[in-house]
Design an enzyme around this catalytic site. Sequence first.
Site, PDB file in Angstrom:
ATOM      1  CG  ASP A 189      -1.746 -12.678   6.245  1.00 37.90           C
ATOM      2  OD1 ASP A 189      -1.967 -13.760   5.980  1.00 37.90           O
ATOM      3  OD2 ASP A 189      -2.622 -12.048   6.063  1.00 37.90           O
ATOM      4  CG  HIS A 225       3.306  -7.531  -2.193  1.00 34.32           C
ATOM      5  ND1 HIS A 225       2.166  -6.884  -1.302  1.00 34.32           N
ATOM      6  CD2 HIS A 225       4.423  -7.627  -1.280  1.00 34.32           C
ATOM      7  CE1 HIS A 225       2.857  -6.821  -0.059  1.00 34.32           C
ATOM      8  NE2 HIS A 225       4.306  -7.269  -0.110  1.00 34.32           N
ATOM      9  CE1 TYR A 238      -3.900  -2.395   0.058  1.00 31.87           C
ATOM     10  CE2 TYR A 238      -2.746  -3.283   1.994  1.00 31.87           C
ATOM     11  CZ  TYR A 238      -3.853  -3.152   1.077  1.00 31.87           C
ATOM     12  OH  TYR A 238      -4.747  -4.181   1.115  1.00 31.87           O
ATOM     13  CE1 TYR A 285      -8.283  -4.455   2.944  1.00 34.37           C
ATOM     14  CE2 TYR A 285      -8.474  -3.325   4.942  1.00 34.37           C
ATOM     15  CZ  TYR A 285      -7.681  -4.192   4.117  1.00 34.37           C
ATOM     16  OH  TYR A 285      -6.635  -4.687   4.640  1.00 34.37           O
ATOM     17  NE  ARG A 286      -4.051  -1.184   4.574  1.00 31.73           N
ATOM     18  CZ  ARG A 286      -3.445  -2.214   5.585  1.00 31.73           C
ATOM     19  NH1 ARG A 286      -3.994  -3.392   5.671  1.00 31.73           N
ATOM     20  NH2 ARG A 286      -2.353  -1.957   5.979  1.00 31.73           N
TER      21      ARG A 286
HETATM   22  C1  EUG Z   1      -3.669  -9.338   2.955  1.00 26.77           C
HETATM   23  C2  EUG Z   1      -4.770  -9.168   3.799  1.00 26.77           C
HETATM   24  C3  EUG Z   1      -5.218  -8.016   3.634  1.00 26.77           C
HETATM   25  C4  EUG Z   1      -4.628  -7.184   2.991  1.00 26.77           C
HETATM   26  C5  EUG Z   1      -3.337  -7.101   2.221  1.00 26.77           C
HETATM   27  C6  EUG Z   1      -2.761  -8.515   2.215  1.00 26.77           C
HETATM   28  C7  EUG Z   1      -3.168 -10.974   2.944  1.00 26.77           C
HETATM   29  C8  EUG Z   1      -2.640 -11.380   1.783  1.00 26.77           C
HETATM   30  C9  EUG Z   1      -7.191  -8.571   4.706  1.00 26.77           C
HETATM   31  O1  EUG Z   1      -6.262  -7.673   4.260  1.00 26.77           O
HETATM   32  O2  EUG Z   1      -4.912  -5.440   3.015  1.00 26.77           O
HETATM   33  C10 EUG Z   1      -2.487 -13.006   1.814  1.00 26.77           C
END
Ligand code: EUG
Length: 601
Positions: A208, A447, A147, A528-529
Site C-alpha cells: 500500500d 497504528h 510492526y 502472519y506477522r
Molecule cells: C496492510 C496490509 C498488510 C499489513 C499491514 C497493513 C494494509 C492496510 C497484508 O498485509 O501487514 C490497509
Amino acid sequence: MSFNGEATSDVPTLPGTHSGIPPYLLDKARRAKDGVFDTRTKPVNERRRSVAVPQGIERDVFLKALAELKEQLGGQHVEINDKPLVDGWYMEHPNTHDMMTILDDEELVASAVVYPGSTEEVQTVVAWANKHRVPIFPISMGRNLGYGGAAPRVRGSVTIDLGKRMNKILDINPDDFTCLVEPGVSFYALYEALKEKGYDHMWLDTPDLGGGSIIGNTVDRGVGYTPYGDHWACHAGLEVVLPTGEVIRTGMGALPGNNTWQAFPYGFGPYSDGIFSQSNYGIVTKMGMTLMPNPGGYESFMYTFPNEEDLSLLIDIIRPLRISNILENVAQLRHVAQSVAARGLPRSKFYSGDGPVPDSVIHAAAADSPVGDHTWAYYGMSYGPEQFRAYKLSLIDAAFRKIPGTKKIDPATLPEDEYFWSRDRIAAGVPDIHELRWVNWTPNGSHIAFSPVSPIRGVDATALFALGKKYHDKYGIDFFPAFCVGLREMHLIVEIVFDRADPQRRREALDCLRDMVDEAARLGYGEYRTHLVLMDQVAGTYSWNDGAIMKFNEKLKDALDPNGILAPGRCGIWPRRYRGRGWEMTREKGIVAEGDGVSDE
Ligand code: EUG
C-alpha cells in the site's frame, strides 16, 4: 508551516535520498505531511538523553567499544543515540526508535546506529558485536510501521541501518524479468529505475505504501496487490551475513559463475531461504526478485455490498474465483469505517463523543461520498487485453450480484483523489502514499496491526470480524478491518489507530491486541506477522506438540548465533543468554520491554 521548530515544508526526494519520495508523488506527500503535522500535539522532547546501554556490558566498556567501531567504519558511520528522539513522519522516519510507539518512548530504543557500506563492512560490525557481545539489530530502511518501525526489540541494541549506504539496484534483467537489490532499495526507487530504463514490459509489485525496502518487506513476508503480491514467494536468491560473520549465497548463488541465481530459487540441497525470513538468523545484504510481465492491459473494478452480514456469502463467492485465478490479484475487501477514515480527516470532524464512532455516523459519512453508502467494498483488478478481461469480469459480475443490494461502481463517476484510484495504481504496480491518510484519525496518529490468517471461508471471516468487533467495543476503539485475499488464504488486517501521546490510549490498544491474539488462538487462528511487543505472545500461540517449533527455532539460534548477538527476541526467538530472565513480553509483563540481565556464559 512548522511544529515546535520542525520545519514541515518539504519532503526528501529520489534520487537525491535513497529513502525519498519519487517526484510524481511529491505534492501528495507534501499534503500528507501537512495532515500529519496538523494533528500533532505531542511535544518534541528537548532533553539530551543518556545512551541506552544494552544489558550485559558496562557503560564505559560499551562506549570504548563504540569508539573502536568508529575507527573501523569511519566516525561518520557510527552515530551515538544521545539526542532527543524525533518521531518525524513516514517519509522522514527515525532509525533510533519506534516512531509509533505503543510503549514509553524510551523502551524500544537503540544505543547507536551504524551505517555499513558493503557486505564486508556488515561482517566487520558482526565481528565487533561478537567480540564485545553487544546486541545488534539490522534494519533495511526501518519503515516497518505498524510492526515496530526501525526499533530494536532489546533496548540499547546497536541498529545496523543497511539501507543508507547499501542502496543500489545491482541488476535488472529485461530478458529474465528479474532484479537484484540491496537493502536500501525501496519500491519507489525500483519503480523509478524501471521507468527510467524504459522497461515498461516489466512490472513490480508494491505494498500500500511504497517507501519500504523491498528486502525488508519481503523477508518480513509482506504483501502487495498484483498477481505477484506474495513477495516472499516471488523472491529468488539471498546473500546473507551469518551471526558468526560468514557470508553465504542461497540457491544457485552458491555455484560460482552461475547465471541462474534469480531464475531458479532452489539450487541444490536444503532450501535455506526460509530460515532467513521473520527470524534472527542472518542479515540479508542482497536479494533477487522476480518481476511481472506487463499484462498488456488492465482494469480496476469496485463493488460495494450493503450489510455487515453480507461478508459470509461474499467470501464464499470469492474463494473459488480466487483459487481458479478469475480473481487474479491480492484484492482488498474493506470495511466502510476504514474508507471513511482514509479521507484523511480527524475523527473529531465526524464525532465528538467517547467510544467508537457509531455506525450511523459512519454510514451517513459514506452516503455523502461519491461511492455512496455501503458496508463492504471489494477492490480488484482484471489483467490482460480487453477480450480476456471481458470474460473474467462477466463471471465476477454474475457471482457478486448474487448478493442483494450489490453495486458495481462506475470509475468514471469517481473524482481523481478518490481512494479507488490509489487501489487502481497499486494493483498496477505503481507505488503510492495514499494509505497514510487514515493515521490522521486521532491526534499523533499511530497504528499497530492485528493480522490473523484464515482460509477464504465465510465462517472464518465472520468469526474473525466478530472477534475484532467484540474487543474493539470492549476498549472503545474504532474498528478498521480489511481482508487481503491471497490465493488460498486471507490476511485480515485490523489497524488500531491510536494517540501515541496518550498513555491510556496506548494501554487500551495493547490490551485489546493481547485479547484478540489470545482469543484468535483459542479459535485456531494465528497471525502472519506482528509488532515487536506482541512477538512473544504470538510465537507462544504456535505451540503444537509442547512448543516443538520454538524448541527447534532455539536450537537453530544457539547453533548459528552462539553469542546471541543478532536481534535477540525477534519473532519470539531468544538466544540462550537471555532465556529464563523474563525478557518475554506478555500480558503479565505489562509495558516494560526489558528482562533481568543476560548470562555471561
Ligand atoms: C496492510 C496490509 C498488510 C499489513 C499491514 C497493513 C494494509 C492496510 C497484508 O498485509 O501487514 C490497509
